[in-house]
Design an enzyme around this catalytic site. Structure first.
Site, mmCIF file in Angstrom:
data_model
loop_
_atom_site.group_PDB
_atom_site.id
_atom_site.type_symbol
_atom_site.label_atom_id
_atom_site.label_comp_id
_atom_site.label_asym_id
_atom_site.label_seq_id
_atom_site.Cartn_x
_atom_site.Cartn_y
_atom_site.Cartn_z
ATOM 1 C CD GLN A 1 2.053 33.422 58.903
ATOM 2 O OE1 GLN A 1 2.887 33.149 58.048
ATOM 3 N NE2 GLN A 1 2.026 34.574 59.557
ATOM 4 C CD GLU B 1 -17.640 22.288 32.320
ATOM 5 O OE1 GLU B 1 -16.569 22.421 32.940
ATOM 6 O OE2 GLU B 1 -18.542 21.488 32.677
ATOM 7 N N GLY C 1 -26.648 13.425 28.281
ATOM 8 C CA GLY C 1 -26.094 14.177 29.403
ATOM 9 C C GLY C 1 -26.934 15.393 29.721
ATOM 10 C CB ILE D 1 -32.360 7.409 37.245
ATOM 11 C CG1 ILE D 1 -32.294 7.539 35.722
ATOM 12 C CG2 ILE D 1 -33.705 7.866 37.788
ATOM 13 C CD1 ILE D 1 -32.285 8.969 35.212
ATOM 14 N N GLY E 1 -1.782 12.494 55.533
ATOM 15 C CA GLY E 1 -2.082 11.147 55.043
ATOM 16 C C GLY E 1 -3.431 10.625 55.488
ATOM 17 C CD GLU F 1 -32.525 18.891 39.033
ATOM 18 O OE1 GLU F 1 -31.657 18.033 38.798
ATOM 19 O OE2 GLU F 1 -33.527 19.061 38.305
ATOM 20 N NE ARG F 2 -29.512 23.605 36.078
ATOM 21 C CZ ARG F 2 -29.933 23.815 34.843
ATOM 22 N NH1 ARG F 2 -30.522 24.966 34.532
ATOM 23 N NH2 ARG F 2 -29.777 22.890 33.911
ATOM 24 N N GLY G 1 -27.260 17.917 37.710
ATOM 25 C CA GLY G 1 -28.075 19.130 37.663
ATOM 26 C C GLY G 1 -27.699 20.037 36.511
ATOM 27 C CB THR H 1 -21.710 19.978 33.091
ATOM 28 O OG1 THR H 1 -21.961 20.773 31.916
ATOM 29 C CG2 THR H 1 -21.973 18.508 32.773
#
Length: 380
Positions: free
Chosen positions: A282, A370, A132, A158, A343, A245-246, A366, A368
């Site tokens: 509203q 975390e 990962g 990939i 819906g 990349e991020r 890219g 996680t």
């Protein structure tokens, strides 16, 4: 809201070209590509003909040599029309950069013109089934044998993998088994004996995007396919490019959120409930105001990060923060958009429903979110 100052007239002219391309060459076919789980090869050739691939690659190598703000324009327009299928950003702004920044002259001369024309599609093979976001645990190996490397292992998730002609593969070229010091980037051409591609993965969303698993069974490539002058430089090369990349994910996230707001505004102004437009309640107005505010805040930060990129000053923690905040914001905005559609927001013929299933992956790929928090925390 604050006006954007990042782009000038040249950018807007380029934006019109990209928008026409997306409207005529991408949007009408996107649903068919979702069924086949990858875009048509012809799309890459057409993008190359119009000069929409490898924008930042110098003219000497087939690109047009502009800065990354033009890449941002292309990403925004692709997101505005909900086209998650074409993997142009990975190809042009990630893979081409690795070859341009770290490749030998012969590698640049051979691959970059083909990538700019659409003749060759590029992918970056980092993630593995057991790793990962933990790049230091990569197990795919490249062992020297004579003048070759012999590569064994597999990669997963990939982008551009199924159609790719060239893959930048993250391999372990030492014997440590883990850690950063033995990682190297090696070019592996499609068609090499032992290099196989699985069928595109059956993802929840982003179904038109070519994403697959790659397998390497005693794949031989010449040692000259190494990116860089020495083995073991791969982790540093990855870290140099991962911030951009991020930020790419952040650019896509803000633009996708804006598209979600636009389609929600259109729907709620037209949809009548209890004798008045949904947008006139509203609660609806307040929710739409919250969505607009979050997008505006994210846009300012992302634009500032792009400016930092143009000055070679973007820090890893700023890129991580941009990716973290905007990908989370996108999910909040899209969720509110679905709710305001009622819906119909759960019906895939509506753009908001497609955005709902497509946007969730931004918090995962890219690195996680975390991991983004951990990177930011290290700078405290």
């Amino acid at each position: 809201m604050l006006p954007r100052t990042l782009y000038g007239p040249e950018h807007e002219e380029f934006r019109r070209t990209v928008r026409r391309f997306m409207e005529t060459e991408v949007v009408p076919f996107h649903e068919a590509w979702e069924r086949q789980q990858h875009v048509d090869r012809d799309l890459w050739y057409r993008a190359g003909e119009l000069g929409l691939l490898c924008l930042t690659v110098p003219e000497a190598y087939g690109g047009i040599g502009v800065d990354r703000s033009y890449s941002a324009v292309l990403m925004e327009e692709q997101s505005y029309c909900g086209a998650t299928g074409p993997g142009f950003a990975v190809h042009s702004d990630i893979v081409a950069n690795y070859i341009l920044n770290f490749g030998r002259e012969e590698q640049k001369q051979h691959w970059l013109p083909k990538m700019a024309s659409g003749e060759a599609i590029g992918s970056i093979a980092m993630s593995e089934p057991g790793t990962g976001s933990d790049l230091q645990s990569i197990r795919t190996s490249a062992v020297k044998d004579g003048d070759d490397y012999v590569i064994n292992g597999s990669k997963i998730f990939i982008t551009n993998g199924y159609l790719c002609d060239i893959a930048v593969v993250v391999c372990r070229t030492g014997e440590s088994g883990s850690g950063a010091k033995d990682l190297s980037l090696i070019l592996v051409e499609a068609g090499r004996e032992g290099f196989t591609k699985a069928k595109p993965l059956n993802k929840v969303g982003m179904k038109a995007q070519d994403t697959c698993e790659l397998f390497f069974d005693n794949v031989r490539v010449p040692q000259s396919n190494l990116l860089g002058e020495v083995e073991g430089a791969g982790f540093g090369q990855l870290m140099r490019e991962l911030a951009w990349e991020r930020l790419i994910i952040a650019i896509l996230s803000v633009a996708t959120a804006q598209a979600a707001l636009d389609t929600t505004l259109e729907y709620t102004r037209e949809r009548k409930v209890f004798g008045q437009a949904v947008a006139d309640f509203q609660n609806s107005r307040f929710k739409l105001a919250e969505m607009k505010t979050e997008i505006a805040v994210g846009q300012v930060f992302v634009d500032r990060c792009i400016e930092q990129v143009l000055n070679n000053a973007l820090t890893p923690e700023a890129a991580a923060a941009a990716k973290l905040w905007t990908s989370e914001m996108l999910c909040r905005v899209v969720d509110e958009g679905v709710q305001l559609h009622g819906g119909y927001g759960y019906m895939l013929e509506y753009p908001i429903a497609r955005a709902y299933i497509d946007s969730r992956a931004g918090r995962i790929y890219g690195g996680t979110n975390e991991i983004m928090k951990e990177l930011i925390a290290r700078s405290l």
